[in-house]
Design a protein around this motif. Structure first.
Motif, PDB file in Angstrom:
ATOM      1  N   ILE A   1     -54.092  29.737  66.112  1.00  0.00           N
ATOM      2  CA  ILE A   1     -53.294  29.655  67.347  1.00  0.00           C
ATOM      3  C   ILE A   1     -53.386  30.976  68.118  1.00  0.00           C
ATOM      4  CG2 ILE A   1     -50.957  29.413  68.269  1.00  0.00           C
ATOM      5  CD1 ILE A   1     -50.404  27.530  65.835  1.00  0.00           C
ATOM      6  N   ASP A   2     -53.345  32.104  67.402  1.00  0.00           N
ATOM      7  CA  ASP A   2     -53.464  33.405  68.073  1.00  0.00           C
ATOM      8  C   ASP A   2     -54.789  33.505  68.825  1.00  0.00           C
ATOM      9  OD1 ASP A   2     -51.018  34.421  67.397  1.00  0.00           O
ATOM     10  OD2 ASP A   2     -51.730  35.433  65.576  1.00  0.00           O
ATOM     11  N   GLN A   3     -55.827  32.907  68.236  1.00  0.00           N
ATOM     12  CA  GLN A   3     -57.173  33.025  68.818  1.00  0.00           C
ATOM     13  C   GLN A   3     -57.420  32.028  69.943  1.00  0.00           C
ATOM     14  OE1 GLN A   3     -60.260  32.566  65.895  1.00  0.00           O
ATOM     15  NE2 GLN A   3     -61.764  33.599  67.174  1.00  0.00           N
ATOM     16  N   GLN A   4     -57.012  30.746  69.765  1.00  0.00           N
ATOM     17  CA  GLN A   4     -57.390  29.726  70.762  1.00  0.00           C
ATOM     18  C   GLN A   4     -56.233  28.933  71.349  1.00  0.00           C
ATOM     19  OE1 GLN A   4     -59.964  27.021  68.459  1.00  0.00           O
ATOM     20  NE2 GLN A   4     -58.348  25.502  68.518  1.00  0.00           N
ATOM     21  N   GLY A   5     -55.013  29.217  70.874  1.00  0.00           N
ATOM     22  CA  GLY A   5     -53.858  28.487  71.394  1.00  0.00           C
ATOM     23  C   GLY A   5     -53.560  27.225  70.600  1.00  0.00           C
ATOM     24  N   VAL A   6     -52.604  26.432  71.103  1.00  0.00           N
ATOM     25  CA  VAL A   6     -52.122  25.272  70.344  1.00  0.00           C
ATOM     26  C   VAL A   6     -53.028  24.055  70.488  1.00  0.00           C
ATOM     27  CG1 VAL A   6     -49.688  25.940  70.289  1.00  0.00           C
ATOM     28  CG2 VAL A   6     -50.578  24.654  72.261  1.00  0.00           C
ATOM     29  N   VAL A   7     -53.895  24.053  71.507  1.00  0.00           N
ATOM     30  CA  VAL A   7     -54.787  22.900  71.718  1.00  0.00           C
ATOM     31  C   VAL A   7     -56.205  23.379  72.057  1.00  0.00           C
ATOM     32  CG1 VAL A   7     -52.945  21.358  72.544  1.00  0.00           C
ATOM     33  CG2 VAL A   7     -54.233  22.744  74.195  1.00  0.00           C
ATOM     34  N   TYR A   8     -57.153  22.447  71.965  1.00  0.00           N
ATOM     35  CA  TYR A   8     -58.511  22.699  72.443  1.00  0.00           C
ATOM     36  C   TYR A   8     -59.059  21.373  72.983  1.00  0.00           C
ATOM     37  CZ  TYR A   8     -60.367  20.456  68.188  1.00  0.00           C
ATOM     38  OH  TYR A   8     -60.664  19.554  67.192  1.00  0.00           O
ATOM     39  N   THR A   9     -60.209  21.430  73.639  1.00  0.00           N
ATOM     40  CA  THR A   9     -60.849  20.212  74.154  1.00  0.00           C
ATOM     41  C   THR A   9     -61.942  19.796  73.187  1.00  0.00           C
ATOM     42  OG1 THR A   9     -60.394  20.933  76.400  1.00  0.00           O
ATOM     43  CG2 THR A   9     -62.039  19.197  76.135  1.00  0.00           C
TER      44      THR A   9
ATOM     45  N   GLU B   1     -65.047  17.125  71.456  1.00  0.00           N
ATOM     46  CA  GLU B   1     -66.384  16.718  71.927  1.00  0.00           C
ATOM     47  C   GLU B   1     -66.329  15.618  72.980  1.00  0.00           C
ATOM     48  OE1 GLU B   1     -68.518  15.514  68.482  1.00  0.00           O
ATOM     49  OE2 GLU B   1     -68.948  17.574  67.848  1.00  0.00           O
ATOM     50  N   ASP B   2     -65.263  14.797  72.935  1.00  0.00           N
ATOM     51  CA  ASP B   2     -65.124  13.706  73.905  1.00  0.00           C
ATOM     52  C   ASP B   2     -64.435  14.158  75.194  1.00  0.00           C
ATOM     53  OD1 ASP B   2     -66.253  11.957  72.047  1.00  0.00           O
ATOM     54  OD2 ASP B   2     -64.313  11.595  71.101  1.00  0.00           O
ATOM     55  N   GLY B   3     -64.082  15.439  75.250  1.00  0.00           N
ATOM     56  CA  GLY B   3     -63.407  15.940  76.445  1.00  0.00           C
ATOM     57  C   GLY B   3     -61.905  15.727  76.427  1.00  0.00           C
ATOM     58  N   ASP B   4     -61.364  15.319  75.256  1.00  0.00           N
ATOM     59  CA  ASP B   4     -59.916  15.090  75.149  1.00  0.00           C
ATOM     60  C   ASP B   4     -59.211  16.360  74.666  1.00  0.00           C
ATOM     61  OD1 ASP B   4     -60.150  12.373  75.843  1.00  0.00           O
ATOM     62  OD2 ASP B   4     -60.723  11.861  73.787  1.00  0.00           O
ATOM     63  N   ILE B   5     -57.974  16.541  75.143  1.00  0.00           N
ATOM     64  CA  ILE B   5     -57.159  17.658  74.655  1.00  0.00           C
ATOM     65  C   ILE B   5     -56.551  17.239  73.315  1.00  0.00           C
ATOM     66  CG2 ILE B   5     -55.195  19.167  75.139  1.00  0.00           C
ATOM     67  CD1 ILE B   5     -55.511  18.428  78.089  1.00  0.00           C
ATOM     68  N   VAL B   6     -56.727  18.079  72.301  1.00  0.00           N
ATOM     69  CA  VAL B   6     -56.215  17.759  70.962  1.00  0.00           C
ATOM     70  C   VAL B   6     -55.574  19.005  70.356  1.00  0.00           C
ATOM     71  CG1 VAL B   6     -57.921  15.930  70.528  1.00  0.00           C
ATOM     72  CG2 VAL B   6     -58.468  18.283  69.898  1.00  0.00           C
ATOM     73  N   THR B   7     -54.739  18.805  69.338  1.00  0.00           N
ATOM     74  CA  THR B   7     -54.099  19.951  68.679  1.00  0.00           C
ATOM     75  C   THR B   7     -55.166  20.799  67.980  1.00  0.00           C
ATOM     76  OG1 THR B   7     -53.687  18.620  66.691  1.00  0.00           O
ATOM     77  CG2 THR B   7     -51.873  18.808  68.280  1.00  0.00           C
ATOM     78  N   SER B   8     -54.941  22.089  67.956  1.00  0.00           N
ATOM     79  CA  SER B   8     -55.869  22.982  67.248  1.00  0.00           C
ATOM     80  C   SER B   8     -55.851  22.658  65.754  1.00  0.00           C
ATOM     81  CB  SER B   8     -55.473  24.441  67.467  1.00  0.00           C
ATOM     82  OG  SER B   8     -55.702  24.801  68.807  1.00  0.00           O
ATOM     83  N   ILE B   9     -56.973  22.922  65.103  1.00  0.00           N
ATOM     84  CA  ILE B   9     -57.088  22.610  63.679  1.00  0.00           C
ATOM     85  C   ILE B   9     -57.598  23.814  62.897  1.00  0.00           C
ATOM     86  CG2 ILE B   9     -57.328  20.106  63.867  1.00  0.00           C
ATOM     87  CD1 ILE B   9     -60.346  20.407  63.904  1.00  0.00           C
ATOM     88  N   VAL B  10     -57.312  23.788  61.587  1.00  0.00           N
ATOM     89  CA  VAL B  10     -57.741  24.833  60.667  1.00  0.00           C
ATOM     90  C   VAL B  10     -58.844  24.263  59.783  1.00  0.00           C
ATOM     91  CG1 VAL B  10     -57.010  26.369  58.799  1.00  0.00           C
ATOM     92  CG2 VAL B  10     -55.395  25.752  60.617  1.00  0.00           C
ATOM     93  N   ASN B  11     -59.866  25.046  59.515  1.00  0.00           N
ATOM     94  CA  ASN B  11     -60.977  24.614  58.649  1.00  0.00           C
ATOM     95  C   ASN B  11     -61.603  23.309  59.123  1.00  0.00           C
ATOM     96  OD1 ASN B  11     -60.482  26.795  56.954  1.00  0.00           O
ATOM     97  ND2 ASN B  11     -58.987  25.640  55.762  1.00  0.00           N
ATOM     98  N   GLY B  12     -61.598  23.080  60.420  1.00  0.00           N
ATOM     99  CA  GLY B  12     -62.249  21.894  60.970  1.00  0.00           C
ATOM    100  C   GLY B  12     -61.526  20.596  60.714  1.00  0.00           C
TER     101      GLY B  12
END
Ligand code: SF4
Length: 196
Positions: free
Chosen positions: A66-74, A76-87
């Protein structure tokens, strides 16, 4: 499929049975899969607002993401999703003493610390809502990790749309859900779905 207002609903959602069986699955949907949970545009700010409230319940690795990229990311499909750990693990996952995964936001909500329950996509799972212009789709997303929920739902004879009544009303409203119940009775009488 049936349509209520601008929402097209798969018959699976009305016919198939489902009750989450947390004792078996241990809440695995929070930590499995290869992307975060879908987040609606207006939910991003809610996730940011709730972050200080849930911060102490998050893992160190989640905090680092979260410190690095925030609570969400976009994704592969262009959707906003919650950030994840270890993929795979949602950053908002927390664990109880028995090792059960749960949502730190839902936990904070139950403790009266926030009005935000959790993203609607998590609340609605295994229903997935698709957006197609002015239309939406409501479908059943089948996932191997939920097979105990299928067995429990069949045992208790509870269809998905009833199990998820609360989030369906949260998403589409009371009047929409009442129309859905009327439509289900009509489908039963017409023999498209079983009476029980
Ligand atoms: S959605 Fe599936 S994995 Fe998640 S709590 Fe329900 S049964 Fe378990």
């Amino acid at each position: 499929m049936i349509q209520i207002d601008d929402v097209v609903i798969s018959l699976d959602v009305l016919r198939d049975k489902f009750i989450c069986d947390l004792g078996v699955c241990k809440g695995a949907c929070c930590i499995e899969g290869d992307a975060g949970a879908p987040v609606e545009n207006d939910e991003v700010s809610k996730l940011q607002e709730v972050l200080p409230i849930v911060w102490d319940d998050l893992s160190d690795s989640a905090k680092a993401v979260i410190d690095q990229q925030g609570v969400v990311y976009t994704d592969e499909d262009g959707d906003i999703v919650t950030s994840i750990v270890n993929g795979k693990d949602c950053v908002f996952t927390c664990y109880d003493q028995s090792g059960l995964c749960s949502c730190a936001i839902e936990k904070a909500h139950r403790e009266g610390k926030t009005d935000f329950y959790k993203p609607i996509s998590c609340h609605l799972y295994p229903i997935r809502v698709g957006n197609y212009g002015t239309y939406k789709s409501v479908g059943y997303h089948r996932w191997e990790i939920c097979k105990a929920a299928v067995l429990l739902g069949e045992k208790e004879n509870l269809p998905i749309y009833k199990f998820l009544k609360t989030p369906l009303i949260r998403k589409f409203g009371e009047a929409w859900y009442e129309q859905l119940e009327v439509a289900v009775e009509e489908l039963k009488n017409a023999g498209y779905i079983p009476q029980k």
